[in-house]
Design an enzyme around this catalytic site. Structure first.
Site, mmCIF file in Angstrom:
data_model
loop_
_atom_site.group_PDB
_atom_site.id
_atom_site.type_symbol
_atom_site.label_atom_id
_atom_site.label_comp_id
_atom_site.label_asym_id
_atom_site.label_seq_id
_atom_site.Cartn_x
_atom_site.Cartn_y
_atom_site.Cartn_z
ATOM 1 N N HIS A 73 0.965 -1.219 -0.035
ATOM 2 C CA HIS A 73 0.228 -0.036 -0.059
ATOM 3 C C HIS A 73 0.904 1.237 -0.096
ATOM 4 C CE1 HIS A 73 -3.567 2.227 0.845
ATOM 5 N NE2 HIS A 73 -2.859 3.033 1.654
ATOM 6 N N GLU B 234 8.740 1.451 -2.550
ATOM 7 C CA GLU B 234 8.225 0.288 -2.781
ATOM 8 C C GLU B 234 8.904 -0.816 -3.488
ATOM 9 O OE1 GLU B 234 4.086 0.387 -4.262
ATOM 10 O OE2 GLU B 234 3.655 2.466 -3.844
HETATM 11 C C1 GAR Z 1 1.550 0.940 -6.233
HETATM 12 O O1 GAR Z 1 1.618 2.470 -5.690
HETATM 13 C C2 GAR Z 1 0.860 0.193 -5.102
HETATM 14 O O2 GAR Z 1 1.391 0.498 -3.683
HETATM 15 C C3 GAR Z 1 -0.593 0.547 -5.266
HETATM 16 O O3 GAR Z 1 -0.918 0.706 -6.494
HETATM 17 C C4 GAR Z 1 0.363 1.045 -7.242
HETATM 18 C C5 GAR Z 1 0.567 0.117 -8.270
HETATM 19 O O4 GAR Z 1 1.652 0.455 -9.136
HETATM 20 N N1 GAR Z 1 -1.385 -0.251 -4.608
HETATM 21 C C6 GAR Z 1 -2.515 0.520 -3.830
HETATM 22 O O5 GAR Z 1 -2.961 1.549 -3.968
HETATM 23 C C7 GAR Z 1 -3.403 -0.936 -3.273
HETATM 24 N N2 GAR Z 1 -4.206 -0.247 -2.070
HETATM 25 P P1 GAR Z 1 2.479 -0.402 -10.250
HETATM 26 O O6 GAR Z 1 1.449 -1.187 -10.869
HETATM 27 O O7 GAR Z 1 3.472 0.470 -10.905
HETATM 28 O O8 GAR Z 1 3.326 -1.446 -9.320
#
Ligand code: GAR
Length: 207
Positions: free
Chosen positions: A110, A180
């Site tokens: 998250h 992340e």
């Molecule tokens: C990321 O920032 C992840 O933390 C978020 O979606 C993005 C996906 O990016 N997830 C959430 O918000 C879940 N509640 P990505 O497709 O480039 O990995």
């Protein structure tokens, strides 16, 4: 034997790609056996195809009932002997029977410090906008096990990111995403190496 993983993603898949990179660098010993996506045009789908990972498009709207969709999903996971489900920007709520069956075997990332700025409807840039609107000085990332409630399961790791006066949603999202990418794999590695113990909501691991 490497841990058999399924990755679920809805969007660009940069976290998925970062995990693949760590595996290729020899930092993460897992087997990405399956990719599940709800949007066949998303970048994450492309990544799975490019890497030769079995990719399945699972859109709830393609099924007559929720029961049918859930049964199909469970069936696919059973067929691949999946041990860990990794949510990498997956925006659909998981069926509760799946959460029950994979208790402490589903992880999510998250882009905020839970329990702040989480819950239903709080995903992606909405989290960063809420952080800025609130005027918080610190945000970050949370890796946690998934339970029946949105953004609620036991926390495996958290890292902070300072909010700068000059930040807007894009600049903040960019910096958080880097954190992340630098950290999700560590939690998954600890699980793969069985270095995690869970006592109630507290997760102890050497990350
Ligand atoms: C990321 O920032 C992840 O933390 C978020 O979606 C993005 C996906 O990016 N997830 C959430 O918000 C879940 N509640 P990505 O497709 O480039 O990995």
């Amino acid at each position: 034997m490497s841990l058999g993983c399924a990755v679920f993603a809805s969007g660009n898949g940069s976290n998925f790609q970062a995990l693949i990179n760590r595996k290729e660098a020899g930092d993460l010993d897992v087997d990405f056996k399956l990719f599940i996506g709800n949007n066949s045009k998303a970048g994450s789908f492309e990544i799975a195809r490019k890497e030769g990972i079995k990719a399945v498009h699972m859109a709830p709207s393609h099924y007559k009932t929720e029961k049918e969709y859930n049964a199909k999903l469970m069936n696919i996971l059973d067929g691949e002997n999946i041990e860990l489900i990794i949510l990498a920007g997956y925006m659909k709520k998981l069926p509760s029977e799946l959460v029950h069956k994979f208790r402490h075997r589903i992880v999510n990332i998250h882009p905020g410090l839970l329990p702040a700025f989480g819950g239903k409807g709080m995903y992606g840039s909405k989290v960063h906008q809420a952080v800025l609107d609130y005027g918080a000085k610190v945000t970050g990332i949370t890796v946690h096990f998934v339970d029946e409630q949105y953004d609620h399961g036991p926390v495996i790791l958290q890292k902070t990111v300072n909010v700068e006066d000059t930040d807007d949603v894009n600049s903040l999202a960019k910096r958080v995403l880097v954190v992340e990418h630098d950290n999700y794999w560590k939690a998954i590695k600890a699980i793969a190496q069985k270095k995690i113990t869970i006592e109630g909501r507290r997760v102890f691991c050497n990350v």
